[in-house]
Design an enzyme around this catalytic site. Structure first.
Site, PDB file in Angstrom:
ATOM      1  N   SER A 576     -47.818  82.506   8.279  1.00  0.00           N
ATOM      2  CA  SER A 576     -48.070  81.839   9.556  1.00  0.00           C
ATOM      3  C   SER A 576     -47.239  80.563   9.634  1.00  0.00           C
ATOM      4  O   SER A 576     -46.892  79.947   8.609  1.00  0.00           O
ATOM      5  CB  SER A 576     -49.554  81.487   9.693  1.00  0.00           C
ATOM      6  OG  SER A 576     -49.774  80.626  10.781  1.00  0.00           O
ATOM      7  N   TYR A 589     -57.055  77.198   6.021  1.00  0.00           N
ATOM      8  CA  TYR A 589     -56.153  78.244   6.473  1.00  0.00           C
ATOM      9  C   TYR A 589     -54.696  77.873   6.182  1.00  0.00           C
ATOM     10  O   TYR A 589     -53.922  78.672   5.649  1.00  0.00           O
ATOM     11  CB  TYR A 589     -56.357  78.474   7.969  1.00  0.00           C
ATOM     12  CG  TYR A 589     -55.497  79.563   8.569  1.00  0.00           C
ATOM     13  CD1 TYR A 589     -55.785  80.908   8.346  1.00  0.00           C
ATOM     14  CD2 TYR A 589     -54.402  79.254   9.377  1.00  0.00           C
ATOM     15  CE1 TYR A 589     -54.998  81.911   8.894  1.00  0.00           C
ATOM     16  CE2 TYR A 589     -53.616  80.245   9.938  1.00  0.00           C
ATOM     17  CZ  TYR A 589     -53.922  81.573   9.693  1.00  0.00           C
ATOM     18  OH  TYR A 589     -53.142  82.551  10.244  1.00  0.00           O
TER      19      TYR A 589
END
Length: 698
Positions: A576, A589
């Site tokens: 990501s 995250y």
């Protein structure tokens, strides 16, 4: 009234047939499809069928007879109007006036095009004159196991008389072509009133005035042969001799097969990468465990349709059921010489039998590999071809079984087999095959593939030619996803990427299904967006386990398989933008994604010597179609940016340099770039985010 058969399936549906009315071509196609649905009658691509109708000649407006027949390379089980050829029957028969004998066979095939009635015809096959020179309205040419057993038995002509008396004709083996059509014509003239003809070592011709009569005739002839063979088997008892090897329990067979598959695939792919198939059916085990395997396997198959797909003979492995197949080094000491000997023997077969104009020798590696006590492997250019090769060898086993029960099995002489395998017309057919797709002959495993980005990646890889094993936690979602693919393209495994045992089972399934793994895509994921004070240890652990630990376990297992195969591979990790950019409410995250990205670089450095490339694809803002945006994550990100959930798509689209909405398909394209185009890139990162300046890696 429905007829009852014991050895074949009666599939004629009177209501379906009635809906076709008097359309003889439609009825011929219907008959073809139901015949092809029973593998005891004919296998995929085997046999051909035809019918003759009266049509208006578009040039003269006169009534002419037209023969409709399966075209070259078709399959009767899936035959449609687009797969048949329509020819003027009279013109085809007039070719007798210009036929110059056996040396003229190849030229005759070109002349079939001068007989075309239907301009949308499929290319006529080599068997076209076999149908055209016989007078019947409907004809079946089939390769039932029972009939080939009769055709391949010693004293086949006498056996034919024993079963059918004077109601069946018989012609000796001859390569398909125009002259064989003349032999069928002569056989009928010499034996008026027969219901069919057996072709020595080849197959069966049957006929009828209507499609239904032809269908019933075919079934009755096959039923009679099958009943005769079963009677002989009961009289003889054990056909292949007493078992020499005892089968392992099924779970042990599958475990050994899955362990061996990547090694066998690597060896079978010395010239061209292959896709594998495995079977351990009772029919296979009876044969490969028998005392007669050593005598029968080297003889090869009899029917041309069989050996064209299975090669002239199989490779029988000299491995005992107690072999430690987990010791790669030791088992390779036995496998490598066995493969080399097979290749050398195939080269000798080619050199001994070749003609001055023979095509160049093809791949000398075995297609069928037998492991007594365990099962049978097959390898070919794609899954369908390897599966069909396996099915054809099962047909060959059934033929051997039947012929041995009747008298004794006979195979084609090597020269005859070579002349079929390296026939110039067969070579021309191979040259007409469509070009392979970029990822053909490659196997991928994709985590989190039942939906969202993972499913889009799986779809893209399949579209570009790969076989794909989809994994997901949800069995229900996985089955829904798998239902979107045609047979032989994909398989699935329920897999928890945080469990080493679960991942082991997923790779085992991939190896059994396709022979190994070339591409590993770790797409499984979840997202949690919370401020530091609200982030729990549970949040931290699940992100680390699914994203980082899962990636580590998938890579570890994948590299082990790729090293066995010996021809490299690709690992692509879906990370990501958040692994590169520091932002609020994202500590767990973002840290996990950064861990994925650096692990990619570490692995790229470690496994490059094995020609394994490891790269990262970084998505950002994939809202539409992405499961990660369902639930609390979307709420967390909206809160972080001070907007509503409904405003997120527009927010993410506007903030990138290209002002584009990023979709799951865009991430799939990034993966394809890594595995299908950038074959000299490793340790790299592809950002698929529309352009985020703060995420630029350089």
């Amino acid at each position: 009234m429905e007829k009852t058969f014991q050895y074949v399936n009666y599939l004629w549906d009177e209501q379906k047939a009635a809906q076709l009315g008097n359309d003889q071509v439609a009825l011929f196609l219907y008959r073809s499809n139901i015949l092809g649905a029973d593998l005891r009658i004919t296998n995929y691509g085997g046999g051909n069928t035809s019918c003759k109708t009266i049509e208006k000649d578009p040039l003269t407006n006169e009534d002419v007879e037209v023969m409709w027949v399966k075209g070259s390379g078709g399959d009767i089980g899936t035959l449609t109007r687009s797969g048949i050829a329509g020819l003027y029957t009279k013109r085809l028969r007039d070719l007798k006036n210009v036929y110059g004998g056996l040396a003229d066979e190849d030229r005759m095939v070109g002349l079939f095009n001068h007989c075309i009635f239907d301009l949308d015809s499929k290319a006529p096959s080599i068997d076209t004159p076999l149908h055209g020179l016989l007078p019947f309205k409907h004809i079946d040419h089939l390769h039932p196991d029972a009939l080939i057993a009769v055709a391949a038995a010693q004293n086949s002509e006498q056996v034919t008389k024993d079963i059918w008396g004077d109601t069946m004709g018989w012609v000796p083996w001859q390569r398909p072509g125009f002259d064989l059509g003349l032999q069928l014509e002569k056989c009928l003239a010499d034996n008026p009133g027969i219901r069919g003809i057996i072709l020595g070592s080849h197959g069966l011709f049957t006929w009828g005035d209507t499609s239904y009569e032809c269908y019933i005739n075919s079934l009755e002839v096959i039923e009679a042969a099958s009943a005769y063979i079963e009677k002989k088997i009961k009289e003889k008892g054990s056909v292949f001799g007493s078992p020499k090897v005892k089968s392992l329990p099924q779970n042990e067979r599958l475990d050994k097969a899955a362990t061996l598959m990547p090694l066998l695939r690597g060896l079978a792919s010395s010239e061209n990468k292959m896709i594998g198939h495995f079977t351990d059916s009772d029919t296979v085990l009876e044969y490969i465990n028998s005392n007669d395997l050593e005598r029968l396997a080297p003889m090869g198959t009899s029917c041309p349709d069989h050996f064209l797909r299975t090669k002239i003979q199989p490779l029988v492995l000299n491995l005992g059921t107690d072999e430690d197949v987990y010791n790669t080094t030791e088992v390779l000491k036995k496998l490598e010489p066995a493969f080399e000997q097979y290749r050398q023997e195939y080269k000798e077969y080619y050199e001994t039998c070749k003609h001055p104009n023979s095509p160049a020798m093809r791949d000398p590696n075995p297609v069928i590999i037998i492991y007594p006590g365990v099962g049978m492997f097959s390898f070919a250019k794609d899954k369908q071809t390897s599966r069909v090769a396996s099915e054809f060898y099962v047909n060959a086993i059934n033929v051997m079984r039947g012929a041995e029960a009747i008298t004794a099995y006979t195979s084609l002489p090597r020269q005859e087999a070579f002349d079929i395998e390296y026939w110039l017309l067969e070579e021309a057919k191979l040259q007409r095959m469509p070009a392979e797709k970029p990822l053909s002959r490659r196997v991928a495993i994709v985590t989190g593939a039942a939906g969202g980005i993972g499913k889009a990646i799986a779809d893209k890889l399949v579209k570009e030619g790969a076989n794909v094993v989809l994994t997901d936690l949800s069995e229900e979602n996985l089955q829904v996803a798998l239902a979107t693919y045609k047979r032989d393209l994909a398989d699935g495994a329920v897999c928890d990427v945080t469990s080493e045992d679960s991942i082991t089972e997923a790779y085992k399934k991939a190896c059994l299904a396709f022979g190994g793994v070339d591409i590993v895509v770790h797409s499984a994921g979840l997202a949690i967006s919370k401020p530091l004070e609200e982030t729990t240890l549970k949040d931290w652990d699940i992100l680390q386990n699914v994203l980082v630990k899962g990636q580590f376990l998938m890579a570890k297992a994948g590299v082990a398989v790729m090293r066995k195969q010996g021809f490299g591979g690709d690992i692509v990790n879906i990370a990501s933008k958040n692994g590169l950019v520091a932002g609020p409410n994202n500590v767990a995250y973002g840290t996990a994604k950064a861990g994925q990205q650096h692990m990619t670089r570490l692995l790229a450095a470690e496994v490059a010597a094995d020609k394994i490339r490891v790269n990262t694809v970084n998505p950002d803002g994939v809202i539409v179609g992405s499961k990660i945006w369902e639930g609390e994550w979307a709420e967390g990100r909206a809160k972080a940016y001070g907007i509503t959930v409904e405003e997120l798509p527009a927010h993410y689209a506007k903030r990138n340099l290209l002002n584009e909405i990023i979709l799951p398909n865009d991430i799939a394209n990034g993966v394809f770039a890594c595995v299908g185009i950038l074959d000299k890139s490793t340790g790299g990162t592809i950002n698929v985010d529309g352009g985020m300046a703060n995420a630029f890696v350089r």
